[in-house]
Design a protein around this motif. Structure first.
Motif, PDB file in Angstrom:
ATOM      1  N   ALA A  24     -22.102  13.536 -25.214  1.00 46.69           N
ATOM      2  CA  ALA A  24     -22.827  14.672 -25.583  1.00 46.69           C
ATOM      3  C   ALA A  24     -23.999  14.528 -24.609  1.00 46.69           C
ATOM      4  O   ALA A  24     -24.432  15.333 -23.998  1.00 46.69           O
ATOM      5  CB  ALA A  24     -23.338  14.761 -26.858  1.00 46.69           C
ATOM      6  N   THR A  33     -23.413  14.398 -20.696  1.00 44.34           N
ATOM      7  CA  THR A  33     -22.992  15.741 -20.625  1.00 44.34           C
ATOM      8  C   THR A  33     -24.121  16.871 -20.626  1.00 44.34           C
ATOM      9  O   THR A  33     -24.149  17.772 -19.634  1.00 44.34           O
ATOM     10  CB  THR A  33     -21.844  16.491 -21.409  1.00 44.34           C
ATOM     11  OG1 THR A  33     -20.871  15.372 -21.460  1.00 44.34           O
ATOM     12  CG2 THR A  33     -21.157  17.931 -20.868  1.00 44.34           C
ATOM     13  N   TYR A  34     -25.052  16.687 -21.527  1.00 49.90           N
ATOM     14  CA  TYR A  34     -26.127  17.583 -21.567  1.00 49.90           C
ATOM     15  C   TYR A  34     -26.922  17.494 -20.154  1.00 49.90           C
ATOM     16  O   TYR A  34     -27.279  18.610 -19.526  1.00 49.90           O
ATOM     17  CB  TYR A  34     -26.968  17.150 -22.754  1.00 49.90           C
ATOM     18  CG  TYR A  34     -28.499  17.754 -22.713  1.00 49.90           C
ATOM     19  CD1 TYR A  34     -28.517  19.224 -22.571  1.00 49.90           C
ATOM     20  CD2 TYR A  34     -29.469  16.911 -22.800  1.00 49.90           C
ATOM     21  CE1 TYR A  34     -29.736  19.626 -22.768  1.00 49.90           C
ATOM     22  CE2 TYR A  34     -30.929  17.484 -22.842  1.00 49.90           C
ATOM     23  CZ  TYR A  34     -30.867  18.837 -22.682  1.00 49.90           C
ATOM     24  OH  TYR A  34     -32.183  19.292 -22.481  1.00 49.90           O
ATOM     25  N   HIS A  35     -27.246  16.343 -19.781  1.00 46.06           N
ATOM     26  CA  HIS A  35     -27.744  16.066 -18.526  1.00 46.06           C
ATOM     27  C   HIS A  35     -27.083  16.661 -17.402  1.00 46.06           C
ATOM     28  O   HIS A  35     -27.717  17.191 -16.409  1.00 46.06           O
ATOM     29  CB  HIS A  35     -28.209  14.628 -18.375  1.00 46.06           C
ATOM     30  CG  HIS A  35     -29.077  14.058 -19.126  1.00 46.06           C
ATOM     31  ND1 HIS A  35     -30.562  14.652 -19.165  1.00 46.06           N
ATOM     32  CD2 HIS A  35     -29.215  13.302 -20.257  1.00 46.06           C
ATOM     33  CE1 HIS A  35     -31.202  14.095 -20.093  1.00 46.06           C
ATOM     34  NE2 HIS A  35     -30.481  13.294 -21.027  1.00 46.06           N
TER      35      HIS A  35
END
Lengths: 289, 297
Positions: free
Chosen positions: A241, A244-246
């Motif tokens: 998470a 993937t956020y970055h």
């Protein structure tokens, strides 16, 4: 139903009213369902479209060329991503272990016994669950830095942090599960010579198993999805998470990358939700958290 | 037999419940109470003991007022919009229809999707050549030669509207489910009685349904407000970092990007103050402070 019929002055008027009411209901349901599903539909078709289609204008409503290229691109764009998938699973499983063992015990106690301080404890569980994550994650990260346990390859600090919220949730879920299992079964087993422990493990636990599995799955979804605390408590060893956020936040305009990342994260959450949908709806309807 | 069992239960009853709860209490102390307390210490502790300098820095920072303002504007509008829409839908659905369970699964989807998927959906939606504009072109509401630049830089009011639409998509189902559960607990007879006495639909709603629904309304509003105060991920995914600053973003920014632990902790404390106020309000309104409720729920 019967009383409504009896109240109706004239059959025809009521039928028409009921018919129009039902039509309104279905229109509202269809409208809301479309509002919810259309964005999800586009996330998934964008993720599976060929790059040529993703960047065509306007986007096709029904794509012609399905491909896994976007997922391949997402999984290889950052070497941290593949290891982070395993890390996310490890963190989620550790959280489940903590939540079910510690929260399950407390939930059983809440369901079966009446004792002093119970209401205060219930209140604290709710309060802790409402307390903002950042206000615990930041100081916890600082404490674990001092212990040399910050951003370790297995992010133990993160699992311990997720444990707090999920113990609370598990207490509420398991308490309602155990309440639903007749206590007399346990008492009878004890009369027949089992200890309380024995009665619990041989009678109650098997009966509670489906509900406990649902609690575990719900915990998994929560840990898999969580971003803010994962961002605060990891750096070089992120969960899926966090990384993937970055990736997604830095990819403005790269629709194929953003949709592949979003869809990849979404699969486990959606599949697991489908499995336990009955329990989640009960939880939202019955248990106020 | 009964006496034997009764004796066993009272004897064990006095210790057992505590044995079973002790692990949870110890865990809360170690991984919640100690970090939470040290967070307070962190925000007030300078190199020479107690200090207010981190908060002084925060209140001199123009970003702080922006973050505070945007957070509260967002909270007020989005909670209101979601509540009104969700109540309308819940009232319509409460009449009962075939396929309710499938609909409830659909309604769960936005709630359980990871925040990143949620962000990706709306980032690809609001892009100039994204799915929202494409959809508008396909249904004939937009000229394909002039796609709308939803995310044009600096249009804060428009951004706020886009954010509220996206957040309604995510929040509406959960508010709706809470209200629906409340509505299902209200006996249909009240509505019928009102009808017999000649009340209109709107009067029934105002004088009967909404007062009876009050506990569910409070739950839904306060839980959504607590969520809204902590909005962060979706904003950075759609609009980029610090273009529409909010409180949690500032906390994360100072802590993680600038390695200013104390400033991060100061922001976290401000968020904590707001959320705890809302939580206590909720617990008080829901009657949770009132004594023992007996066993379980």
């Amino acid at each position: 139903m019967v009383s409504e019929m009896a109240l109706a002055p004239q059959g025809v008027g009521v039928n028409w009213r009921r018919f129009s009411g039902l039509t309104m209901t279905y229109l509202a349901v269809a409208g809301i369902a479309l509002f919810i599903l259309v964005p999800v539909y586009f996330l998934f078709i964008l993720a599976f479209m060929s790059k040529a289609e993703v960047y065509s204008w306007p986007l096709p409503l029904f794509p012609q060329h399905f491909t896994l290229d976007n997922f391949r691109f997402f999984l290889t764009i950052n070497p941290k991503i593949i290891p982070s998938i395993w890390r996310s699973i490890e963190v989620a499983l550790t959280t489940i272990l903590i939540a079910l063992s510690i929260g399950g015990l407390a939930g059983y106690s809440f369901a079966r016994f009446r004792f002093r301080g119970k209401n205060a404890l219930k209140l604290s569980v709710l309060f802790v669950r409402m307390y903002p994550g950042v206000a615990v994650a930041i100081p916890m990260a600082v404490l674990f830095m001092r212990l040399g346990l910050y951003d370790t390859p297995f992010p133990i600090a993160l699992a311990l942090n997720y444990g707090v919220g999920n113990i609370g949730l598990t207490i509420w879920i398991t308490a309602s599960i155990f309440l639903g299992i007749n206590e007399e079964l346990e008492e009878q087993a004890m009369v027949l010579g089992l200890s309380r422990m024995g009665a619990f493990f041989r009678i109650t636990l098997p009966l509670a198993a489906p509900g406990l599995a649902a609690a575990a799955i719900y915990t998994f979804i929560g840990a898999w999805n969580e971003v803010v605390i994962a961002t605060l408590m990891t750096q070089f060893n992120p969960t899926l998470a966090a990384v993937t956020y970055h990736t997604v936040a830095a990819a403005a305009g790269s629709l194929h990358l953003q949709s592949a990342g979003g869809a990849f994260m979404a699969f486990p959450a959606l599949i697991f939700t489908f499995i336990i949908k009955r329990y989640i709806i009960q939880m939202w309807g019955g248990v106020r958290i | 037999m009964a006496t034997k069992l009764g004796g066993l239960r009272t004897k064990l009853g006095s210790y057992y419940p505590y044995y079973l709860i002790i692990p949870a209490i110890l865990y809360y102390i170690a991984f919640w109470a100690i970090p939470a307390a040290s967070g307070v210490a962190l925000a007030f502790q300078g190199p020479k003991g107690f200090t207010l300098r981190y908060f002084q820095y925060v209140i001199r920072d123009p970003y702080f007022y922006q973050a505070l303002g945007y957070t509260f504007v967002f909270l007020a509008i989005s909670v209101t919009v979601e509540f009104i829409l969700a109540l309308a839908v819940a009232l319509l659905i409460n009449t009962g229809f075939k396929g309710a369970s499938i609909f409830l699964f659909v309604a769960l989807i936005p709630m359980v999707l990871p925040e990143i998927s949620y962000g990706a959906i709306w980032a690809t939606g609001y892009a100039q050549h994204g799915w929202l504009n494409s959809l508008l072109v396909h249904v004939g509401l937009m000229d394909p030669s002039q796609p709308m630049a939803w995310l044009a830089y600096g249009k804060i009011a428009r951004w706020m509207a886009l954010l509220i639409v996206a957040e309604a998509w995510r929040g509406l189902p959960s508010v709706m489910i809470i209200l629906l559960a409340g509505l299902q607990g209200i006996s249909k007879e009240y509505g019928e009685a009102a009808r017999i006495f000649g009340a209109t639909g709107f009067q029934t709603l105002r004088k009967i349904t909404i007062p009876l629904l009050k506990p569910s309304i409070q739950t839904a509003l306060i839980l959504r407000a607590i969520g809204a105060v902590q909005i962060f991920v979706i904003i950075t995914v759609i609009f980029g970092h610090r273009n529409l600053p909010v409180l949690v973003e500032e906390a994360v920014y100072y802590f993680r990007e600038l390695h200013q632990k104390q400033l991060g902790a100061a922001y976290a404390l401000i968020i904590m103050g707001i959320v705890v106020t809302l939580s206590v309000l909720y617990l008080w309104l829901s009657g949770s402070f009132k004594g023992e409720e007996g066993r379980g729920e």
